[in-house]
Design a protein around this motif. Structure first.
Motif, short mmCIF file in Angstrom:
data_model
loop_
_atom_site.label_atom_id
_atom_site.label_comp_id
_atom_site.label_asym_id
_atom_site.label_seq_id
_atom_site.Cartn_x
_atom_site.Cartn_y
_atom_site.Cartn_z
N LYS A 138 33.93 43.22 23.33
CA LYS A 138 35.16 43.91 22.91
C LYS A 138 36.38 43.00 22.94
O LYS A 138 37.26 43.12 22.11
N HIS A 139 36.42 42.10 23.93
CA HIS A 139 37.61 41.27 24.14
C HIS A 139 37.42 39.88 23.54
O HIS A 139 36.29 39.39 23.39
N LYS A 140 38.54 39.23 23.26
CA LYS A 140 38.56 37.84 22.78
C LYS A 140 39.54 37.07 23.64
O LYS A 140 40.63 37.57 23.96
N VAL A 141 39.18 35.84 24.01
CA VAL A 141 40.03 35.04 24.90
C VAL A 141 40.25 33.66 24.29
O VAL A 141 39.29 32.96 23.94
N ILE A 180 54.69 29.93 15.21
CA ILE A 180 53.69 29.93 16.29
C ILE A 180 53.73 31.25 17.05
O ILE A 180 52.69 31.87 17.33
N ASN A 181 54.92 31.71 17.39
CA ASN A 181 55.04 32.99 18.11
C ASN A 181 54.47 34.14 17.28
O ASN A 181 53.80 35.03 17.82
N ASP A 182 54.74 34.14 15.99
CA ASP A 182 54.22 35.19 15.12
C ASP A 182 52.70 35.12 15.04
O ASP A 182 52.01 36.15 15.06
N PHE A 183 52.16 33.90 14.93
CA PHE A 183 50.72 33.69 14.88
C PHE A 183 50.05 34.22 16.15
O PHE A 183 49.06 34.97 16.10
N GLU A 184 50.61 33.87 17.30
CA GLU A 184 50.01 34.29 18.56
C GLU A 184 50.21 35.78 18.80
O GLU A 184 49.34 36.45 19.38
N ARG A 185 51.33 36.34 18.34
CA ARG A 185 51.52 37.78 18.45
C ARG A 185 50.47 38.53 17.63
O ARG A 185 49.91 39.54 18.07
N MET A 186 50.22 38.04 16.43
CA MET A 186 49.22 38.66 15.58
C MET A 186 47.85 38.64 16.25
O MET A 186 47.13 39.64 16.27
N LEU A 187 47.48 37.48 16.82
CA LEU A 187 46.20 37.39 17.53
C LEU A 187 46.15 38.38 18.69
O LEU A 187 45.14 39.07 18.90
N SER A 188 47.25 38.48 19.45
CA SER A 188 47.32 39.38 20.59
C SER A 188 47.18 40.84 20.15
O SER A 188 46.45 41.62 20.76
N GLU A 189 47.88 41.20 19.09
CA GLU A 189 47.84 42.58 18.62
C GLU A 189 46.46 42.96 18.08
O GLU A 189 46.11 44.15 18.05
N GLU A 190 45.68 41.96 17.71
CA GLU A 190 44.32 42.23 17.24
C GLU A 190 43.28 42.01 18.33
O GLU A 190 42.08 41.90 18.05
N THR A 215 55.65 33.56 25.94
CA THR A 215 55.94 34.96 25.65
C THR A 215 55.11 35.86 26.55
O THR A 215 54.19 35.40 27.23
N GLU A 216 55.42 37.14 26.52
CA GLU A 216 54.63 38.10 27.30
C GLU A 216 53.19 38.13 26.81
O GLU A 216 52.26 38.34 27.59
N TRP A 217 52.99 37.93 25.50
CA TRP A 217 51.64 38.02 24.94
C TRP A 217 50.91 36.69 24.95
O TRP A 217 49.69 36.65 24.74
N ALA A 218 51.62 35.60 25.18
CA ALA A 218 50.98 34.27 25.21
C ALA A 218 51.74 33.36 26.16
O ALA A 218 52.47 32.48 25.74
N PRO A 219 51.58 33.57 27.47
CA PRO A 219 52.37 32.81 28.45
C PRO A 219 51.90 31.37 28.62
O PRO A 219 50.72 31.06 28.48
N TRP A 220 52.86 30.52 28.93
CA TRP A 220 52.58 29.15 29.34
C TRP A 220 52.55 29.05 30.86
O TRP A 220 53.36 29.68 31.54
N TYR A 221 51.66 28.22 31.38
CA TYR A 221 51.65 27.83 32.78
C TYR A 221 51.85 26.32 32.86
O TYR A 221 51.12 25.57 32.19
#
Length: 273
Positions: free
Chosen positions: A61-64, A155-165, A225-231
């Motif tokens: 179900k999940h993707k990482v 990049i933020n839009d790309f990663e948001r799209m991945l997160s929302e899917e 971002t909240e949906w794609a954080p950096w460490y």
């Protein structure tokens, strides 16, 4: 063991100002123990990661997506080798992004990465990534400033799209200091078993250290971002780097509350001979 509660200090908050000189690459305070303790903890985390990765694959179900970025000798390959030791390669894949090919250059800068994002039940590790489009490209002035500047939002839009899917995204900058890089480059020259890792391009790239630091600071500020954080992971000590990254990944997978699929319903008369 204070790894869990202290690991959040390495996460870059959205909009946070980042000055990498303020982030000690030699820091090990996020782990309450010595090197041997961390090696034991990493082994435990590795066993848990192996279990969780199997569960991820089985539930389907999940993707990482895990992004690893670093300067030369930063330890991307070592991180992959140690943190993911023992996982099932059927459900884990490494995508390495080097110098773009002519075909890749004919497309938009996200084209080659989009083709490599994880499917359901899969963990994909980006060894370098789409961030080269605002790092090496910027430092070496390969495209005009207005082009790479616009890429932060893309990049933020790309990663948001991945997160929302349904993709969970974790991004790690393996932070070493300039003196540690010098030691590692010298070690590659001195050790015949490591000399193959040395590239004639390593030393010229080292001359751009300050420019890369500025580029990374802006990446961390603009794309955590909240949906794609950096460490920002202190990585002068490999053992500390590994335990911090393992902790973040394992805790993230645990929070998914995954379950094995229901038992297959079989006819009562069915037996295996």
């Amino acid at each position: 063991m204070k790894t869990d509660s202290h690991v959040r200090r390495y996460r870059v908050r959205p909009g946070q100002t980042v000055r990498l000189d303020d982030w000690d690459a030699d820091d090990t305070s996020g782990f309450d123990g010595k090197k041997n303790d961390a090696l034991v903890e990493s082994e435990k985390l590795g066993g848990e990661l192996e279990h969780l990765q199997e569960l991820l694959y089985a539930e389907h179900k999940h993707k990482v997506l895990i992004v690893l970025q670093a300067l030369d000798t930063g330890g991307k390959d070592g991180t992959i080798r140690r943190v993911f030791e023992g996982v099932n390669p059927q459900g884990v894949r490494v995508a390495h992004f080097g110098v773009p090919t002519p075909e890749e250059l004919d497309h938009d800068f996200l084209w080659r990465e989009h083709a490599q994002v994880p499917g359901e039940g899969e963990i994909v590790i980006f060894n370098r990534s789409h961030y080269e489009g605002v790092l090496a490209v910027r430092v070496h002035k390969l495209v005009p400033r207005e082009i790479w500047k616009a890429r932060y939002q893309e990049i933020n839009d790309f990663e948001r799209m991945l997160s929302e899917e349904g993709t969970t995204i974790l991004k790690f900058f393996l932070h070493i200091d300039k003196d540690e890089q010098r030691k590692r480059l010298q070690d590659r020259l001195d050790d015949p078993t490591k000399r193959w890792k040395f590239s004639v391009h390593d030393l010229p790239e080292r001359a751009f250290w300050s420019e890369y630091m500025k580029a990374y600071e802006e990446v961390l500020e603009k794309t955590s971002t909240e949906w794609a954080p950096w460490y920002v992971v202190p990585s002068n000590h490999n053992w500390f780097r590994d335990v911090i990254i393992s902790t973040v990944i394992v805790r993230t997978l645990q929070e998914m509350d995954m379950h094995y699929p229901p038992d297959v319903k079989l006819p009562k008369s069915m037996t295996i001979k």
